[in-house]
Enzyme design. Structure first.
Site, PDB file in Angstrom:
ATOM      1  N   SER A   1      -2.761   4.153   2.563  1.00 30.13           N
ATOM      2  CA  SER A   1      -3.785   3.971   1.527  1.00 30.13           C
ATOM      3  C   SER A   1      -4.615   2.719   1.767  1.00 30.13           C
ATOM      4  O   SER A   1      -5.654   2.544   1.138  1.00 30.13           O
ATOM      5  CB  SER A   1      -3.152   3.902   0.135  1.00 30.13           C
ATOM      6  OG  SER A   1      -2.418   2.708  -0.051  1.00 30.13           O
TER       7      SER A   1
ATOM      8  N   SER B   1       0.838  -1.195   0.000  1.00 31.68           N
ATOM      9  CA  SER B   1       0.000   0.000   0.000  1.00 31.68           C
ATOM     10  C   SER B   1       0.874   1.246   0.000  1.00 31.68           C
ATOM     11  O   SER B   1       1.984   1.237   0.559  1.00 31.68           O
ATOM     12  CB  SER B   1      -0.909   0.024   1.231  1.00 31.68           C
ATOM     13  OG  SER B   1      -0.154   0.322   2.403  1.00 31.68           O
ATOM     14  N   ASP B   2       0.397   2.308  -0.643  1.00 28.12           N
ATOM     15  CA  ASP B   2       0.997   3.602  -0.373  1.00 28.12           C
ATOM     16  C   ASP B   2       0.728   3.905   1.095  1.00 28.12           C
ATOM     17  O   ASP B   2      -0.151   3.308   1.724  1.00 28.12           O
ATOM     18  CB  ASP B   2       0.392   4.673  -1.289  1.00 28.12           C
ATOM     19  CG  ASP B   2       1.298   5.886  -1.443  1.00 28.12           C
ATOM     20  OD1 ASP B   2       2.233   6.041  -0.632  1.00 28.12           O
ATOM     21  OD2 ASP B   2       1.078   6.678  -2.369  1.00 28.12           O
ATOM     22  N   PHE B   3       1.476   4.826   1.662  1.00 25.57           N
ATOM     23  CA  PHE B   3       1.386   5.050   3.101  1.00 25.57           C
ATOM     24  C   PHE B   3      -0.015   5.514   3.496  1.00 25.57           C
ATOM     25  O   PHE B   3      -0.472   6.565   3.063  1.00 25.57           O
ATOM     26  CB  PHE B   3       2.442   6.060   3.544  1.00 25.57           C
ATOM     27  CG  PHE B   3       3.807   5.441   3.720  1.00 25.57           C
ATOM     28  CD1 PHE B   3       4.657   5.862   4.726  1.00 25.57           C
ATOM     29  CD2 PHE B   3       4.237   4.414   2.895  1.00 25.57           C
ATOM     30  CE1 PHE B   3       5.908   5.280   4.901  1.00 25.57           C
ATOM     31  CE2 PHE B   3       5.476   3.827   3.058  1.00 25.57           C
ATOM     32  CZ  PHE B   3       6.312   4.256   4.065  1.00 25.57           C
TER      33      PHE B   3
END
Length: 718
Positions: free
Chosen positions: A273, A269-271
């Site tokens: 997300s 995941s993006d941070f």
């Protein structure tokens, strides 16, 4: 057992047996883990931060936010199993925020948009080599990059991190960067999958895009990286796609990545997300960063208990990541950070920077400047004239090992050239309160160099496509007092230029990073010849873009959903495709770039002239340097598909950068392979759910930009 040479430790811990395949080792390891250990490895170990309560609408705000999260970016070790602390660092414009407090300094490279302007896979390979080497030297395991979203809007806050508005160019350059990173035992992580093409409301926005546009444009560079770079990891995006968060999108994370592309890597995941536990892992998300907001013990155990999540799915996620860690030897490599070769990597950064600058305008051959010039005044606001322009605000910003300021770089280069030119600097206040002083200095100088630009940032799109702090007026009013005025742009986005007629020469240098001062000086005084080409279109006005009068395209409208919905209703007419399809002439087209010499393209030959659509096409032509100095030209190959394909007029399908001495000529060849991962001759067919080649006449165009294609030939596909 007689003849058994397996060590006792390997019998107890079979995943340490290096004769097994990476996937076999990963499965053995996961089979030995307790449930609690498995859950602890599904997520990062940073302390939870409620980013939704933080505001970061400006570059300064993003820097403050970045300072708060500039701590360990890792997954905690499990010593009893031999699982190392999994160290993750940001990219993609150098080694950004890494694991440690503070993050270790690294080489500040030019922005990725500038690298794409090089139109040279070899440069991308060097760029990735620096990043991969430094990531490994600093003991990190993952580099979060390259970024291969597209420049859909000119004002996106992260265009500087992305390559281009063209999916093929983005894919070619991204593949080379990823390959080079992974050659150093580092996991490369392509981002942000997919359609994170704007920063505005990125945590909430929904992107509505038809399948054909998604496949032919926005997914294409990711497909190229997966298939051509043997990519180890992908970072999912913040935004929704067709109403579903990218981190919960089974169609994108499983059907496309796994079933159709056959990918074996893992998805992070993006941070922050990640939006759920069971739905995300079931969809194909394998790893939550930076903490355990969702994939914590309470949530995962509850999901397992109510069977909304199966333990086999948890195991699958871990096996995918461990397979890549074993593949790159990360379990077997001790943490032993070393010292970066700052001087050597700085020299590479300087060489790359000098080859990616784009000479946009050069009326009267004002450039290059003669070393014998008597006086030069450098004018601009502090960000662009007082310090090296590092660019790229947000999490990917690099803490530089060193920087070369503009005036220091000019002095170094002039001294090397034996010049005694008088250098003077006027720093213009952001409110232009001392503009009269700058005008007076310009009026008495032999040459005026105006340095201007912008520094974009993650987390916020620009308010418009103009440079901030009224720099347009600064350029216009200073430019009118001296006919020998050169504008050096230092930016990471295309900018509007209402002042373009007031100055004879414009050099797009980009946010150069550490070697800013040397690079710009070398270019201005002709030590090197500009060789870059624009990787994105520069419009004449905002009214010419696809977004003027179309808020549903950007910034999106609330259609009763409770969050912004962005409709990609321009379809495949994005970037230069839009301008050509609409008959709009941009200020500077995609692929444009001048030189201190001149070139001629001639004698185009395309074979075969008739084909079944499966055989590769060979495009040959002669490139001649008709000027007085050595330089490089990029021969660009575009394709016009049959009318039945319902495509914009041209798509880039190949290019070749060639360096030539004065008077030299060379025959070059570009192969267009229908089976290539960019599907150069194909269109997406919803019925077939695949790329297909249509019968008909295809026109091959060759030239020096998307608008300047004087050579053409026709190929018939039966």
């Amino acid at each position: 057992m007689a003849g058994d040479t397996t060590a006792p430790a390997e019998l107890d811990r079979p995943w340490t047996n290096t004769s097994l395949s990476p996937q076999e080792r990963a499965r053995e390891l996961v089979a030995a883990m307790t449930l609690e250990q498995k859950i602890a490895q599904l997520h990062g170990a940073m302390d939870t931060i409620d980013i939704y309560s933080m505001k970061a609408d400006t570059a300064e705000g993003m820097e403050q936010l970045a300072a708060q999260i500039r701590v360990e970016r890792h997954v905690a070790a499990i010593e009893e199993l031999g699982i190392p602390r999994f160290r993750i660092t940001n990219g993609p414009v150098g080694v950004g925020m890494g694991d440690g407090t503070p993050s270790p300094p690294a080489t500040a490279l030019p922005m990725t948009i500038g690298l794409a302007a090089g139109f040279d896979p070899a440069l991308a390979r060097e760029y990735g080599t620096v990043i991969g080497s430094e990531t490994a030297t600093l003991g990190q395991h993952v580099l979060e990059g390259p970024g291969v979203c597209l420049h859909r809007t000119p004002i996106s806050g992260r265009n500087f991190e992305y390559f281009s508005e063209d999916p093929y160019l983005s894919g070619v350059m991204g593949v080379e960067v990823a390959r080079a990173i992974q050659e150093h035992g580092v996991i490369a992580m392509a981002k942000h999958y997919v359609c994170n093409d704007q920063e505005y409301e990125r945590f909430r926005a929904d992107v509505e895009v038809d399948e054909r546009t998604l496949r032919e444009l926005y997914l294409l560079p990711f497909e190229m990286l997966v298939k051509d770079a043997d990519l180890a990891a992908i970072m999912s995006a913040y935004n929704r796609v067709r109403g579903t968060y990218a981190t919960e999108h089974r169609y994108l994370l499983h059907t496309v990545l796994r079933e159709e592309w056959g990918w074996q890597g893992y998805v992070q995941s993006d941070f922050w997300s990640c939006r759920s536990a069971a739905p995300a892992v079931n969809a194909g998300l394998d790893h939550e960063m930076p903490d355990a907001k969702w994939l914590n013990e309470d949530n995962v155990k509850a999901a397992l208990a109510d069977t909304s999540l199966e333990i086999e799915t948890v195991d699958r996620a871990l096996v995918r990541r461990y397979t890549q860690m074993f593949r790159f030897g990360q379990f077997d490599r001790p943490y032993d950070p070393g010292e970066i070769d700052a001087e050597g990597h700085g020299a590479i950064s300087r060489r790359i920077g000098e080859q990616i600058a784009v000479l946009l305008k050069n009326d009267g051959a004002v450039l290059p400047l003669e070393p014998g010039v008597q006086s030069v005044v450098v004018i601009g606001q502090a960000t662009y004239v007082d310090e090296a322009c590092l660019g790229g605000g947000g999490s990917s910003k690099v803490d530089p090992l060193y920087t070369v300021r503009p005036m220091d770089g000019l002095r170094d280069v002039l001294q090397t050239l034996g010049s005694s030119a008088d250098l003077r600097e006027v720093t213009v206040a952001d409110d232009l309160s001392n503009l009269a002083e700058a005008q007076a200095a310009a009026a008495t100088a032999d040459v005026v160099v105006i340095m201007a630009g912008l520094v974009a940032t993650e987390g916020a799109d620009q308010p418009d496509a103009h440079m901030l702090n009224d720099q347009d007026r600064m350029i216009a009013e200073v430019g009118q007092v001296n006919v020998r005025t050169v504008v050096v742009l230092k930016d990471g986005n295309p900018v509007l230029m209402p002042w373009i007629d007031a100055v004879p020469a414009v050099l797009e240098a980009w946010n150069q990073g550490a070697e800013d001062g040397h690079v710009v000086a070398d270019l201005l005084f002709g030590v090197v010849n500009p060789a870059g080409k624009l990787p994105t279109t520069y419009p004449r006005s905002w009214a010419d873009t696809p977004f003027a009068g179309h808020p549903e395209r950007y910034p999106g409208t609330d259609e009763g959903a409770g969050y912004p919905v962005l409709r990609y209703s321009e379809g495949r007419q994005m970037g230069y495709r839009w301008y050509q399809a609409q008959g709009i002439t941009p200020l500077f087209p995609f692929g444009h770039g001048l030189s201190y010499t001149t070139f001629e393209l001639s004698d185009l030959a395309v074979s075969p002239e008739r084909t079944d659509g499966a055989a590769p096409l060979t495009v040959q032509l002669t490139v001649a340097n008709t000027g007085d100095v050595a330089g490089a030209e990029v021969a660009q190959v575009y394709l016009e598909l049959p009318e039945a394909a319902q495509q914009p007029p041209k798509r880039l399908v190949g290019f070749c950068k060639i360096w030539l001495e004065p008077g030299a000529a060379e025959r070059i060849s570009v192969t267009i392979d229908p089976a290539a991962t960019n599907h150069p001759l194909s269109v997406w067919d919803d019925g077939a759910h695949d790329f297909v080649v249509l019968p008909g006449e295809y026109t091959v165009f060759v030239g020096s930009s998307s608008e300047d294609t004087p050579l053409s030939a026709t190929v018939t596909i039966d």
